[in-house]
Design an enzyme around this catalytic site. Sequence first.
Site, PDB file in Angstrom:
ATOM      1  N   LYS A  14       1.807   6.429   5.564  1.00 40.31           N
ATOM      2  CA  LYS A  14       0.341   6.513   5.693  1.00 40.31           C
ATOM      3  C   LYS A  14      -0.186   5.657   6.828  1.00 40.31           C
ATOM      4  O   LYS A  14      -0.982   6.107   7.629  1.00 40.31           O
ATOM      5  CB  LYS A  14      -0.346   5.993   4.410  1.00 40.31           C
ATOM      6  CG  LYS A  14      -0.434   6.923   3.270  1.00 40.31           C
ATOM      7  CD  LYS A  14      -1.390   6.393   2.199  1.00 40.31           C
ATOM      8  CE  LYS A  14      -1.176   4.963   1.793  1.00 40.31           C
ATOM      9  NZ  LYS A  14       0.045   4.666   1.075  1.00 40.31           N
ATOM     10  N   ARG A  89      -7.523   4.246  -4.728  1.00 40.81           N
ATOM     11  CA  ARG A  89      -6.214   4.171  -5.371  1.00 40.81           C
ATOM     12  C   ARG A  89      -6.290   4.474  -6.861  1.00 40.81           C
ATOM     13  O   ARG A  89      -5.267   4.507  -7.532  1.00 40.81           O
ATOM     14  CB  ARG A  89      -5.643   2.779  -5.172  1.00 40.81           C
ATOM     15  CG  ARG A  89      -4.716   2.684  -3.953  1.00 40.81           C
ATOM     16  CD  ARG A  89      -3.916   1.492  -4.097  1.00 40.81           C
ATOM     17  NE  ARG A  89      -2.762   1.121  -3.426  1.00 40.81           N
ATOM     18  CZ  ARG A  89      -2.588   0.799  -2.164  1.00 40.81           C
ATOM     19  NH1 ARG A  89      -3.526   0.975  -1.288  1.00 40.81           N
ATOM     20  NH2 ARG A  89      -1.453   0.325  -1.754  1.00 40.81           N
ATOM     21  N   ARG A 128      11.561  -1.677   5.705  1.00 42.18           N
ATOM     22  CA  ARG A 128      10.339  -2.277   6.259  1.00 42.18           C
ATOM     23  C   ARG A 128      10.276  -3.772   5.929  1.00 42.18           C
ATOM     24  O   ARG A 128       9.826  -4.575   6.729  1.00 42.18           O
ATOM     25  CB  ARG A 128       9.107  -1.557   5.688  1.00 42.18           C
ATOM     26  CG  ARG A 128       7.797  -2.043   6.279  1.00 42.18           C
ATOM     27  CD  ARG A 128       6.653  -1.132   5.916  1.00 42.18           C
ATOM     28  NE  ARG A 128       6.121  -1.406   4.597  1.00 42.18           N
ATOM     29  CZ  ARG A 128       5.173  -0.681   4.002  1.00 42.18           C
ATOM     30  NH1 ARG A 128       4.667   0.372   4.601  1.00 42.18           N
ATOM     31  NH2 ARG A 128       4.725  -0.994   2.815  1.00 42.18           N
ATOM     32  N   ARG A 134       7.028  -8.081   5.347  1.00 42.49           N
ATOM     33  CA  ARG A 134       5.850  -8.053   4.481  1.00 42.49           C
ATOM     34  C   ARG A 134       6.208  -8.643   3.129  1.00 42.49           C
ATOM     35  O   ARG A 134       7.166  -8.219   2.487  1.00 42.49           O
ATOM     36  CB  ARG A 134       5.379  -6.597   4.313  1.00 42.49           C
ATOM     37  CG  ARG A 134       4.054  -6.333   4.970  1.00 42.49           C
ATOM     38  CD  ARG A 134       3.639  -4.917   4.774  1.00 42.49           C
ATOM     39  NE  ARG A 134       3.228  -4.640   3.420  1.00 42.49           N
ATOM     40  CZ  ARG A 134       2.523  -3.559   3.081  1.00 42.49           C
ATOM     41  NH1 ARG A 134       2.148  -2.712   4.010  1.00 42.49           N
ATOM     42  NH2 ARG A 134       2.181  -3.350   1.835  1.00 42.49           N
TER      43      ARG A 134
HETATM   44  P1  AMP Z   1      -1.035  -1.287   1.223  1.00 37.33           P
HETATM   45  O1  AMP Z   1      -0.925  -1.943   2.550  1.00 37.33           O
HETATM   46  O2  AMP Z   1      -1.995  -0.134   1.210  1.00 37.33           O
HETATM   47  O3  AMP Z   1       0.302  -0.914   0.640  1.00 37.33           O
HETATM   48  O4  AMP Z   1      -1.667  -2.368   0.224  1.00 37.33           O
HETATM   49  C1  AMP Z   1      -1.014  -3.597  -0.033  1.00 37.33           C
HETATM   50  C2  AMP Z   1      -1.619  -4.242  -1.277  1.00 37.33           C
HETATM   51  O5  AMP Z   1      -3.018  -4.484  -1.071  1.00 37.33           O
HETATM   52  C3  AMP Z   1      -1.551  -3.401  -2.550  1.00 37.33           C
HETATM   53  O6  AMP Z   1      -0.312  -3.498  -3.226  1.00 37.33           O
HETATM   54  C4  AMP Z   1      -2.699  -3.991  -3.363  1.00 37.33           C
HETATM   55  O7  AMP Z   1      -2.348  -5.246  -3.911  1.00 37.33           O
HETATM   56  C5  AMP Z   1      -3.756  -4.244  -2.280  1.00 37.33           C
HETATM   57  N1  AMP Z   1      -4.605  -3.048  -2.077  1.00 37.33           N
HETATM   58  C6  AMP Z   1      -4.666  -2.244  -0.983  1.00 37.33           C
HETATM   59  N2  AMP Z   1      -5.545  -1.254  -1.158  1.00 37.33           N
HETATM   60  C7  AMP Z   1      -6.060  -1.408  -2.398  1.00 37.33           C
HETATM   61  C8  AMP Z   1      -7.003  -0.689  -3.170  1.00 37.33           C
HETATM   62  N3  AMP Z   1      -7.598   0.426  -2.705  1.00 37.33           N
HETATM   63  N4  AMP Z   1      -7.302  -1.158  -4.411  1.00 37.33           N
HETATM   64  C9  AMP Z   1      -6.724  -2.273  -4.884  1.00 37.33           C
HETATM   65  N5  AMP Z   1      -5.805  -2.976  -4.227  1.00 37.33           N
HETATM   66  C10 AMP Z   1      -5.463  -2.573  -2.991  1.00 37.33           C
END
Ligand code: AMP
Length: 190
Positions: A14, A89, A128, A134
């Site tokens: 994504k 989400r 990754r 990360r």
């Molecule tokens: P991502 O980079 O999208 O994989 O997001 C990394 C982390 O950020 C996730 O595992 C959540 O802890 C938090 N996060 C990102 N987007 C959301 C969202 N829409 N709602 C809640 N937590 C989020």
Amino acid sequence: MKYVILMGAPGAGKGTQAKLLQSALGLPQISTGDLFRYNLKNQTDLGKLANTYMDKGQLVPDEVTVAMVKDRLSQTDCKNGAILDGFPRNLVQAVALDNLLAEIGGRISVVPSIHVNQDVLVERLLKRAEIEGRADDNEGTIRTRMDIYEAQTKPLMDYYQERGLFVEVNGQQPVEQVQQELIKVVQQAE
Ligand code: AMP
């Protein structure tokens, strides 16, 4: 005005595709994960709070996340649309987004979802973790993030399918090919 929600499991690509789409379509990418990580890097209160959830692979509370997206969407570069990556989400966030867009006279144009098989996803996430370092890409949090995706995020596919907005794209193709398909899907959307 084109508001696009890019869906896909953790590791589906994504982030990569949203960034490419941003330059191809001239729409800003809004990644909630990136916004939280940026806040963490700058040690803001929001970043510190978010990290208590992120480092366990859990979702940051909806009210915190929705307020952050509301603030971002109200900025002038989003007035012609945006590519949402990692938001919504769950159903609460999806309904909140509908309301936020209605407030600014917008609506969702299309919801492309990048589909990748589960075993390929885990392999990609572990790779990754090695490359980007990360903090939340480790075996324990990957499992939590996958479980949350299955239980809370995947049901959104039905939510958008029922509205005729959902389009699945095969994510197990070269990045460039996935990108071309996504561009076509977004360009065809109204
Ligand atoms: P991502 O980079 O999208 O994989 O997001 C990394 C982390 O950020 C996730 O595992 C959540 O802890 C938090 N996060 C990102 N987007 C959301 C969202 N829409 N709602 C809640 N937590 C989020």
